[in-house]
Design a protein around this motif. Structure first.
Motif, short mmCIF file in Angstrom:
data_model
loop_
_atom_site.label_atom_id
_atom_site.label_comp_id
_atom_site.label_asym_id
_atom_site.label_seq_id
_atom_site.Cartn_x
_atom_site.Cartn_y
_atom_site.Cartn_z
N ILE A 34 0.85 -1.19 0.00
CA ILE A 34 0.00 0.00 0.00
C ILE A 34 0.89 1.24 0.00
N VAL A 35 0.33 2.33 -0.47
CA VAL A 35 1.02 3.62 -0.46
C VAL A 35 0.35 4.49 0.58
N THR A 36 1.15 5.03 1.50
CA THR A 36 0.64 5.88 2.57
C THR A 36 1.73 6.88 2.94
N TYR A 94 9.32 -8.65 7.95
CA TYR A 94 8.36 -9.07 6.94
C TYR A 94 7.92 -7.95 6.02
N THR A 95 8.20 -6.70 6.38
CA THR A 95 7.76 -5.56 5.57
C THR A 95 8.96 -4.76 5.10
N ARG A 96 8.75 -4.04 4.01
CA ARG A 96 9.78 -3.15 3.45
C ARG A 96 9.13 -1.80 3.21
N LEU A 112 5.88 3.58 0.17
CA LEU A 112 5.26 2.30 -0.20
C LEU A 112 5.69 1.29 0.86
N ILE A 113 4.73 0.66 1.50
CA ILE A 113 5.04 -0.42 2.45
C ILE A 113 4.50 -1.70 1.85
#
Length: 161
Positions: A34-36, A94-96, A112-113
């Motif tokens: 998602i983009v935040t 687990y996330t980038r 972006l995550i």
């Protein structure tokens, strides 16, 4: 004063912040990226990664704990199904988060995550096509001493015959 207070409140009260992070986590699980804003992405990483870790052991207690945070059956099923299979061997991270620059309207820093194991650009498919890893100086001496040692015993056997 906020000495030692490391929580980013994101300009919201506790209930609003928890609802926001739960919704962002559900969207991250559904869409895999998602983009935040950068601040929300950093807060989301702290919120979502322990939930993803709980998905590694698929038992009733962990499902109920994750459901108490997310309140979404589909997201919990997705998390404990395909996502848990892909992250089974990963010890964490687990996330980038990838910075995207400023948003046009209010100049907020965008990011972006994404879930690391679900990105094909940076994933294992790109690594297999890449050239082999470069040797370092430390590894060079050990490898250099092993290769000449292998033909030497064969030469001694021919001389003994």
């Amino acid at each position: 004063m906020r000495h030692g207070d490391k929580q980013n409140n994101l300009g919201r009260k506790k209930a609003h912040r928890e609802a926001l992070l739960a919704n962002l986590t559900i969207n991250l699980i559904e869409h895999k990226h998602i983009v935040t804003t950068l601040a929300k992405a950093k807060a989301l990483r702290v919120y979502a990664e322990p939930l993803i870790t709980k998905a590694k052991s698929n038992d009733t207690h962990n499902r109920r704990v994750v459901f108490s945070y997310l309140q979404n059956k589909e997201a919990v099923a997705e998390l404990f199904g395909p996502i848990a299979e892909k992250i089974a061997g990963r010890p964490g991270g687990y996330t980038r988060i990838i910075k995207l620059g400023a948003r046009v309207g209010d100049n907020a820093e965008q990011a972006l995550i994404e879930l690391v194991d679900f990105n094909e650009v940076y994933g294992k498919t790109a690594e297999t096509k890449a050239e082999p890893a470069k040797r370092t100086r430390r590894g060079g001496k050990k490898a250099a001493t092993e290769t000449p040692a292998a033909p030497a015993p064969a030469a001694e056997e021919k001389a003994a015959e």
